[in-house]
Structures are given as C-alpha cells and as structure tokens.
Design a protein around this motif. Sequence first.
Motif, PDB file in Angstrom:
ATOM      1  N   ALA A  77       0.875  -1.179   0.000  1.00  0.00           N
ATOM      2  CA  ALA A  77       0.000   0.000   0.000  1.00  0.00           C
ATOM      3  C   ALA A  77       0.910   1.226   0.000  1.00  0.00           C
ATOM      4  CB  ALA A  77      -0.902   0.006   1.227  1.00  0.00           C
ATOM      5  N   CYS A  78       0.671   2.170  -0.911  1.00  0.00           N
ATOM      6  CA  CYS A  78       1.508   3.361  -1.050  1.00  0.00           C
ATOM      7  C   CYS A  78       0.655   4.621  -0.988  1.00  0.00           C
ATOM      8  CB  CYS A  78       2.244   3.350  -2.386  1.00  0.00           C
ATOM      9  SG  CYS A  78       3.288   1.901  -2.669  1.00  0.00           S
ATOM     10  N   ASP A  79       1.226   5.668  -0.391  1.00  0.00           N
ATOM     11  CA  ASP A  79       0.567   6.968  -0.455  1.00  0.00           C
ATOM     12  C   ASP A  79       1.147   7.720  -1.648  1.00  0.00           C
ATOM     13  OD1 ASP A  79       3.074   7.789   0.305  1.00  0.00           O
ATOM     14  OD2 ASP A  79       2.433   8.821   2.106  1.00  0.00           O
ATOM     15  N   GLY A  80       0.642   8.883  -1.931  1.00  0.00           N
ATOM     16  CA  GLY A  80       1.132   9.648  -3.080  1.00  0.00           C
ATOM     17  C   GLY A  80       0.192   9.524  -4.262  1.00  0.00           C
ATOM     18  N   ALA A  81       0.560  10.148  -5.351  1.00  0.00           N
ATOM     19  CA  ALA A  81      -0.317  10.242  -6.516  1.00  0.00           C
ATOM     20  C   ALA A  81      -0.157   9.086  -7.501  1.00  0.00           C
ATOM     21  CB  ALA A  81      -0.062  11.567  -7.241  1.00  0.00           C
ATOM     22  N   ARG A  82       0.874   8.291  -7.372  1.00  0.00           N
ATOM     23  CA  ARG A  82       1.126   7.231  -8.354  1.00  0.00           C
ATOM     24  C   ARG A  82       0.332   5.967  -8.032  1.00  0.00           C
ATOM     25  NH1 ARG A  82       7.456   6.905  -9.437  1.00  0.00           N
ATOM     26  NH2 ARG A  82       6.717   5.520 -11.059  1.00  0.00           N
ATOM     27  N   SER A  83       0.049   5.195  -9.074  1.00  0.00           N
ATOM     28  CA  SER A  83      -0.573   3.885  -8.909  1.00  0.00           C
ATOM     29  C   SER A  83       0.536   2.847  -8.727  1.00  0.00           C
ATOM     30  CB  SER A  83      -1.408   3.544 -10.137  1.00  0.00           C
ATOM     31  OG  SER A  83      -2.464   4.462 -10.287  1.00  0.00           O
ATOM     32  N   TYR A  84       0.167   1.656  -8.291  1.00  0.00           N
ATOM     33  CA  TYR A  84       1.140   0.613  -7.980  1.00  0.00           C
ATOM     34  C   TYR A  84       0.447  -0.735  -7.982  1.00  0.00           C
ATOM     35  CZ  TYR A  84      -1.219   1.639  -3.645  1.00  0.00           C
ATOM     36  OH  TYR A  84      -2.213   1.887  -2.722  1.00  0.00           O
ATOM     37  N   TYR A  85       1.246  -1.805  -8.015  1.00  0.00           N
ATOM     38  CA  TYR A  85       0.712  -3.154  -7.840  1.00  0.00           C
ATOM     39  C   TYR A  85       1.787  -4.033  -7.220  1.00  0.00           C
ATOM     40  CZ  TYR A  85       3.142  -4.140 -12.251  1.00  0.00           C
ATOM     41  OH  TYR A  85       4.088  -4.265 -13.243  1.00  0.00           O
ATOM     42  N   ALA A  86       1.334  -5.054  -6.509  1.00  0.00           N
ATOM     43  CA  ALA A  86       2.237  -6.030  -5.896  1.00  0.00           C
ATOM     44  C   ALA A  86       2.467  -7.170  -6.879  1.00  0.00           C
ATOM     45  CB  ALA A  86       1.617  -6.580  -4.616  1.00  0.00           C
ATOM     46  N   TRP A  87       3.613  -7.814  -6.746  1.00  0.00           N
ATOM     47  CA  TRP A  87       3.893  -9.026  -7.498  1.00  0.00           C
ATOM     48  C   TRP A  87       4.630  -9.998  -6.587  1.00  0.00           C
ATOM     49  CZ3 TRP A  87       9.086  -9.885  -7.628  1.00  0.00           C
ATOM     50  CH2 TRP A  87       9.925  -8.775  -7.557  1.00  0.00           C
ATOM     51  N   ALA A  88       4.499 -11.276  -6.890  1.00  0.00           N
ATOM     52  CA  ALA A  88       5.161 -12.291  -6.074  1.00  0.00           C
ATOM     53  C   ALA A  88       5.682 -13.405  -6.967  1.00  0.00           C
ATOM     54  CB  ALA A  88       4.188 -12.870  -5.052  1.00  0.00           C
ATOM     55  N   VAL A  89       6.825 -13.944  -6.579  1.00  0.00           N
ATOM     56  CA  VAL A  89       7.371 -15.146  -7.207  1.00  0.00           C
ATOM     57  C   VAL A  89       7.065 -16.279  -6.232  1.00  0.00           C
ATOM     58  CG1 VAL A  89       9.430 -16.323  -8.062  1.00  0.00           C
ATOM     59  CG2 VAL A  89       9.199 -13.829  -8.325  1.00  0.00           C
ATOM     60  N   CYS A  90       6.383 -17.268  -6.735  1.00  0.00           N
ATOM     61  CA  CYS A  90       5.925 -18.366  -5.879  1.00  0.00           C
ATOM     62  C   CYS A  90       6.948 -19.512  -5.868  1.00  0.00           C
ATOM     63  CB  CYS A  90       4.573 -18.863  -6.389  1.00  0.00           C
ATOM     64  SG  CYS A  90       3.351 -17.528  -6.519  1.00  0.00           S
ATOM     65  N   ALA A  91       6.778 -20.405  -4.924  1.00  0.00           N
ATOM     66  CA  ALA A  91       7.708 -21.527  -4.780  1.00  0.00           C
ATOM     67  C   ALA A  91       7.726 -22.416  -6.019  1.00  0.00           C
ATOM     68  CB  ALA A  91       7.352 -22.348  -3.547  1.00  0.00           C
ATOM     69  N   ASN A  92       6.642 -22.420  -6.800  1.00  0.00           N
ATOM     70  CA  ASN A  92       6.595 -23.220  -8.026  1.00  0.00           C
ATOM     71  C   ASN A  92       7.084 -22.419  -9.249  1.00  0.00           C
ATOM     72  OD1 ASN A  92       4.469 -21.484  -8.458  1.00  0.00           O
ATOM     73  ND2 ASN A  92       2.913 -23.091  -8.640  1.00  0.00           N
ATOM     74  N   ASN A  93       7.771 -21.282  -8.989  1.00  0.00           N
ATOM     75  CA  ASN A  93       8.355 -20.388 -10.005  1.00  0.00           C
ATOM     76  C   ASN A  93       7.343 -19.631 -10.850  1.00  0.00           C
ATOM     77  OD1 ASN A  93      11.065 -20.792  -9.315  1.00  0.00           O
ATOM     78  ND2 ASN A  93      11.112 -22.700 -10.479  1.00  0.00           N
ATOM     79  N   LYS A  94       6.086 -19.651 -10.487  1.00  0.00           N
ATOM     80  CA  LYS A  94       5.098 -18.835 -11.185  1.00  0.00           C
ATOM     81  C   LYS A  94       5.099 -17.441 -10.573  1.00  0.00           C
ATOM     82  CE  LYS A  94       2.242 -22.572 -12.789  1.00  0.00           C
ATOM     83  NZ  LYS A  94       0.912 -23.106 -12.962  1.00  0.00           N
ATOM     84  N   VAL A  95       4.832 -16.442 -11.405  1.00  0.00           N
ATOM     85  CA  VAL A  95       4.758 -15.055 -10.948  1.00  0.00           C
ATOM     86  C   VAL A  95       3.293 -14.641 -10.966  1.00  0.00           C
ATOM     87  CG1 VAL A  95       5.482 -12.680 -11.392  1.00  0.00           C
ATOM     88  CG2 VAL A  95       7.042 -14.562 -11.881  1.00  0.00           C
ATOM     89  N   VAL A  96       2.846 -14.044  -9.868  1.00  0.00           N
ATOM     90  CA  VAL A  96       1.465 -13.564  -9.764  1.00  0.00           C
ATOM     91  C   VAL A  96       1.481 -12.072  -9.479  1.00  0.00           C
ATOM     92  CG1 VAL A  96       0.464 -15.777  -9.066  1.00  0.00           C
ATOM     93  CG2 VAL A  96       1.399 -14.247  -7.335  1.00  0.00           C
ATOM     94  N   TYR A  97       0.402 -11.406  -9.874  1.00  0.00           N
ATOM     95  CA  TYR A  97       0.311  -9.951  -9.752  1.00  0.00           C
ATOM     96  C   TYR A  97      -0.949  -9.561  -9.008  1.00  0.00           C
ATOM     97  CZ  TYR A  97       3.832 -10.220 -13.381  1.00  0.00           C
ATOM     98  OH  TYR A  97       4.972 -10.517 -14.081  1.00  0.00           O
ATOM     99  N   GLY A  98      -0.832  -8.492  -8.239  1.00  0.00           N
ATOM    100  CA  GLY A  98      -1.993  -7.939  -7.565  1.00  0.00           C
ATOM    101  C   GLY A  98      -2.699  -6.930  -8.451  1.00  0.00           C
TER     102      GLY A  98
END
Length: 97
Positions: free
Chosen positions: A48-69
């Motif tokens: 979670a970020c303050d300010g005027a910009r947008s953002y998203y989370a990402w994660a690398v999972c144990a099975n090497n797949k990448v997921v995005y928020g």
Amino acid sequence: MSIRTAAAAVAATAALAVPVLAAAPASAAPARVATCSTYSNYVSYGVACDGARSYYAWAVCANNKVVYGTTRSGGAWSYAYCSNVGSTFRSGGYTLI
C-alpha cells in the motif's frame, strides 16, 4: 540615443526581467515520493503506497510462477496471491506506475 543611455536602458530592462524568469510556477514543484508499506505471509505479498502514483504487488511463488496484484492507488492494498496458483510465497515486490 547615446550608447551610455542605451546601455542603461538595457541594464534596467534586464534587471526587471530576471525576477520574472527566476520565478517557477507552482505546478513545477516535484511530485512527492511515494511511501509504501509491505506485507507478506506464506502465500501472499501486499503493498500500500501513499502519493499520486498507482502501484501493484507481485510475487514469485515456490513453483516459479509469478502472480500480480490489482493496480491500486491512494493507500489501498494490492495483494499478489501464490495460493491462486497452488503454491506458497517465495519472494515479492511492487511496481510504481
């Protein structure tokens, strides 16, 4: 007009113009740098970020797949869930856009 009078007129005009040129408009102020908070557990990563910009989370999972928020702004949390791909969380981060 003499050279002395012309030089004085140019100097006076330049002295008046300098403050006008030196003043920056209020809209030229730099944007505030975002401050972000992060969260993670064994299956997700969030930001979670303050300010005027947008953002998203990402994660690398144990099975090497990448997921995005979901793309968020204004302090709302974005979560990337490794549980959605049947795995656990390995590492993560976020991207400001």
